[in-house]
Motif scaffolding. Structure first.
Motif, PDB file in Angstrom:
ATOM      1  N   THR A  45      -3.893   0.819  -6.000  1.00  0.00           N
ATOM      2  CA  THR A  45      -4.958  -0.025  -5.472  1.00  0.00           C
ATOM      3  C   THR A  45      -4.965   0.092  -3.953  1.00  0.00           C
ATOM      4  O   THR A  45      -4.004   0.561  -3.344  1.00  0.00           O
ATOM      5  CB  THR A  45      -4.734  -1.502  -5.859  1.00  0.00           C
ATOM      6  OG1 THR A  45      -3.542  -1.963  -5.225  1.00  0.00           O
ATOM      7  CG2 THR A  45      -4.637  -1.673  -7.364  1.00  0.00           C
ATOM      8  N   SER A  46      -6.044  -0.332  -3.334  1.00  0.00           N
ATOM      9  CA  SER A  46      -6.130  -0.312  -1.870  1.00  0.00           C
ATOM     10  C   SER A  46      -5.007  -1.136  -1.263  1.00  0.00           C
ATOM     11  O   SER A  46      -4.405  -0.749  -0.262  1.00  0.00           O
ATOM     12  CB  SER A  46      -7.473  -0.866  -1.413  1.00  0.00           C
ATOM     13  OG  SER A  46      -8.504  -0.029  -1.838  1.00  0.00           O
ATOM     14  N   PHE A  47      -4.717  -2.273  -1.864  1.00  0.00           N
ATOM     15  CA  PHE A  47      -3.638  -3.124  -1.373  1.00  0.00           C
ATOM     16  C   PHE A  47      -2.307  -2.378  -1.426  1.00  0.00           C
ATOM     17  O   PHE A  47      -1.523  -2.424  -0.478  1.00  0.00           O
ATOM     18  CB  PHE A  47      -3.554  -4.412  -2.208  1.00  0.00           C
ATOM     19  CG  PHE A  47      -2.405  -5.287  -1.816  1.00  0.00           C
ATOM     20  CD1 PHE A  47      -2.483  -6.076  -0.674  1.00  0.00           C
ATOM     21  CD2 PHE A  47      -1.240  -5.313  -2.573  1.00  0.00           C
ATOM     22  CE1 PHE A  47      -1.418  -6.876  -0.292  1.00  0.00           C
ATOM     23  CE2 PHE A  47      -0.179  -6.111  -2.198  1.00  0.00           C
ATOM     24  CZ  PHE A  47      -0.268  -6.900  -1.063  1.00  0.00           C
ATOM     25  N   GLU A  48      -2.048  -1.679  -2.528  1.00  0.00           N
ATOM     26  CA  GLU A  48      -0.796  -0.925  -2.660  1.00  0.00           C
ATOM     27  C   GLU A  48      -0.720   0.198  -1.621  1.00  0.00           C
ATOM     28  O   GLU A  48       0.337   0.446  -1.045  1.00  0.00           O
ATOM     29  CB  GLU A  48      -0.670  -0.340  -4.072  1.00  0.00           C
ATOM     30  CG  GLU A  48      -0.409  -1.380  -5.138  1.00  0.00           C
ATOM     31  CD  GLU A  48      -0.506  -0.828  -6.549  1.00  0.00           C
ATOM     32  OE1 GLU A  48       0.270  -1.280  -7.396  1.00  0.00           O
ATOM     33  OE2 GLU A  48      -1.358   0.062  -6.789  1.00  0.00           O
ATOM     34  N   LYS A  49      -1.853   0.852  -1.360  1.00  0.00           N
ATOM     35  CA  LYS A  49      -1.871   1.917  -0.355  1.00  0.00           C
ATOM     36  C   LYS A  49      -1.576   1.366   1.035  1.00  0.00           C
ATOM     37  O   LYS A  49      -0.806   1.958   1.800  1.00  0.00           O
ATOM     38  CB  LYS A  49      -3.217   2.637  -0.368  1.00  0.00           C
ATOM     39  CG  LYS A  49      -3.408   3.525  -1.571  1.00  0.00           C
ATOM     40  CD  LYS A  49      -4.773   4.179  -1.548  1.00  0.00           C
ATOM     41  CE  LYS A  49      -5.001   4.979  -2.812  1.00  0.00           C
ATOM     42  NZ  LYS A  49      -6.321   5.574  -2.868  1.00  0.00           N
ATOM     43  N   ILE A  50      -2.188   0.235   1.365  1.00  0.00           N
ATOM     44  CA  ILE A  50      -1.968  -0.393   2.669  1.00  0.00           C
ATOM     45  C   ILE A  50      -0.511  -0.838   2.787  1.00  0.00           C
ATOM     46  O   ILE A  50       0.140  -0.607   3.802  1.00  0.00           O
ATOM     47  CB  ILE A  50      -2.934  -1.580   2.886  1.00  0.00           C
ATOM     48  CG1 ILE A  50      -4.369  -1.053   3.030  1.00  0.00           C
ATOM     49  CG2 ILE A  50      -2.530  -2.410   4.102  1.00  0.00           C
ATOM     50  CD1 ILE A  50      -5.425  -2.129   2.981  1.00  0.00           C
ATOM     51  N   ALA A  51       0.006  -1.465   1.734  1.00  0.00           N
ATOM     52  CA  ALA A  51       1.390  -1.930   1.752  1.00  0.00           C
ATOM     53  C   ALA A  51       2.360  -0.756   1.879  1.00  0.00           C
ATOM     54  O   ALA A  51       3.342  -0.828   2.636  1.00  0.00           O
ATOM     55  CB  ALA A  51       1.697  -2.732   0.489  1.00  0.00           C
ATOM     56  N   ALA A  52       2.087   0.328   1.183  1.00  0.00           N
ATOM     57  CA  ALA A  52       2.948   1.509   1.268  1.00  0.00           C
ATOM     58  C   ALA A  52       2.907   2.105   2.668  1.00  0.00           C
ATOM     59  O   ALA A  52       3.941   2.482   3.225  1.00  0.00           O
ATOM     60  CB  ALA A  52       2.530   2.545   0.228  1.00  0.00           C
ATOM     61  N   ALA A  53       1.720   2.173   3.260  1.00  0.00           N
ATOM     62  CA  ALA A  53       1.585   2.721   4.609  1.00  0.00           C
ATOM     63  C   ALA A  53       2.306   1.841   5.623  1.00  0.00           C
ATOM     64  O   ALA A  53       2.998   2.340   6.512  1.00  0.00           O
ATOM     65  CB  ALA A  53       0.114   2.859   4.983  1.00  0.00           C
ATOM     66  N   LYS A  54       2.172   0.516   5.485  1.00  0.00           N
ATOM     67  CA  LYS A  54       2.858  -0.393   6.406  1.00  0.00           C
ATOM     68  C   LYS A  54       4.364  -0.293   6.231  1.00  0.00           C
ATOM     69  O   LYS A  54       5.109  -0.323   7.210  1.00  0.00           O
ATOM     70  CB  LYS A  54       2.393  -1.834   6.197  1.00  0.00           C
ATOM     71  CG  LYS A  54       1.025  -2.100   6.773  1.00  0.00           C
ATOM     72  CD  LYS A  54       0.696  -3.577   6.718  1.00  0.00           C
ATOM     73  CE  LYS A  54      -0.690  -3.785   7.250  1.00  0.00           C
ATOM     74  NZ  LYS A  54      -0.702  -4.459   8.523  1.00  0.00           N
ATOM     75  N   GLY A  55       4.821  -0.176   5.002  1.00  0.00           N
ATOM     76  CA  GLY A  55       6.260  -0.021   4.751  1.00  0.00           C
ATOM     77  C   GLY A  55       6.791   1.251   5.369  1.00  0.00           C
ATOM     78  O   GLY A  55       7.859   1.260   5.983  1.00  0.00           O
TER      79      GLY A  55
END
Length: 105
Positions: free
Chosen positions: A24-34
């Motif tokens: 999901t977009s949220f998972e992509k953003i969270a992965a990128a921030k991590g």
């Protein structure tokens, strides 16, 4: 029961890209921030380790063999403290004590 076992066996044999084909977009953003946070922490640790090694080098050149425990103290210190000690090591008189004294306010 036999069909259920066969289903789970088939799922387990699926290639990973088929079982996790999207984020999901949220998972992509969270992965990128991590990833970004991990890189920043790694860079900060690298800067801290480099500053500690530089300080140890200067201290060895100026004072020779260092007292027991001093290397561990330096390697564990935060980078801002290492910077203070490094500056003092360049200008300190001929004793280690003057480098590691607390800041006088």
């Amino acid at each position: 029961p036999h069909l259920n076992e066969q289903l789970w066996q088939n799922v387990a044999e699926l290639p990973e890209e088929k079982t996790m084909s999207y984020m999901t977009s949220f998972e992509k953003i969270a992965a990128a921030k991590g990833l970004e946070q991990g890189l920043e922490q790694g860079l900060e640790q690298g800067r801290q380790q480099g500053r500690a090694e530089d300080l140890l080098h200067v201290l060895h050149k100026r004072f020779g063999l260092l007292p027991a425990g001093l290397q561990e103290k330096i390697l564990a210190a935060p980078i801002d403290q290492l910077s203070v000690w490094f500056d003092r090591a360049l200008d300190a008189p001929s004793t280690l004590d003057s480098i590691f004294q607390p800041v006088q306010h």
